[in-house]
Design a protein around this motif. Structure first.
Motif: not given
Length: 187
Positions: A96-97, A154-158, A160-164, A166-170
């Motif tokens: 996430i960082i 992914s940070g360069l795409t559109k 959102k941090a919350r969606k990213f 969720a992908i990481i956590v799940l």
């Protein structure tokens, strides 16, 4: 000085201290065998799991070592369950960082950390693709996926941090769990 600058300085100092401790331990021979490493890590008491969490977060943010090495260390030092939780928390936080750093500093940072060709290979497709999030989720589930790159990318795409997040956590726990169980069984 605002709080963001203070926080940045504190994080930088903390990272330098951790790197200094690791280098000193290496020079002192603490990494010569699994037994010496276990004794060294146990000497930190309750801070030992926190140290692994920080190292795992840093290995994503500073993509030099593959994450499965930290997973192996975690499983050997703390068993499959303890290693899993330390690795999962550290890798998730680091991912996430990395995403947020790319959001803030952009393409120049990603091109500095990774080969430009790697960035160019995915940039056109990811920007137009409706399946990028599915691709990213499946990649996080699978072992040996270039996670660090895709966290920054992914940070360069559109996205959102919350969606990213969720992908990481799940998605991330499955690969880490497989590594933890496998490495604990080997050790």
């Amino acid at each position: 000085m605002n709080w963001k600058k203070i926080l940045t300085v504190l994080v930088a100092v903390f990272c330098f201290l951790i790197v200094g401790v690791i280098v000193k331990a290496y020079l002192d021979g603490e990494f010569e065998s699994v037994e010496t490493l276990q004794i060294y890590i146990k000497s930190f008491g309750l801070f030992a799991p926190l140290i692994l969490i920080v190292i795992q977060a840093l290995q994503v943010i500073i993509p030099i070592l593959p994450g499965f090495l930290g997973c192996a260390v975690g499983a050997v030092l703390f068993g499959s369950a303890g290693g899993f939780w330390c690795n999962y928390i550290g890798i998730s936080v680091g991912s996430i960082i990395a995403f947020l750093l790319a959001k803030k500093y952009g393409v120049k940072l990603v091109e500095h950390l990774f080969p430009k060709e790697q960035y160019e290979k995915y940039s056109g497709w990811a920007g137009k693709s409706k399946s990028y999030m599915i691709f990213l989720f499946l990649g996080m589930v699978l072992p040996l996926f270039p996670d660090d790159f895709f966290c920054y990318f992914s940070g360069l795409t559109k996205m959102k941090a919350r969606k990213f997040a969720a992908i990481i956590v799940l998605g991330k726990p499955w690969c880490i769990l497989a590594y933890s169980v496998a490495f604990a069984a080997i050790s």
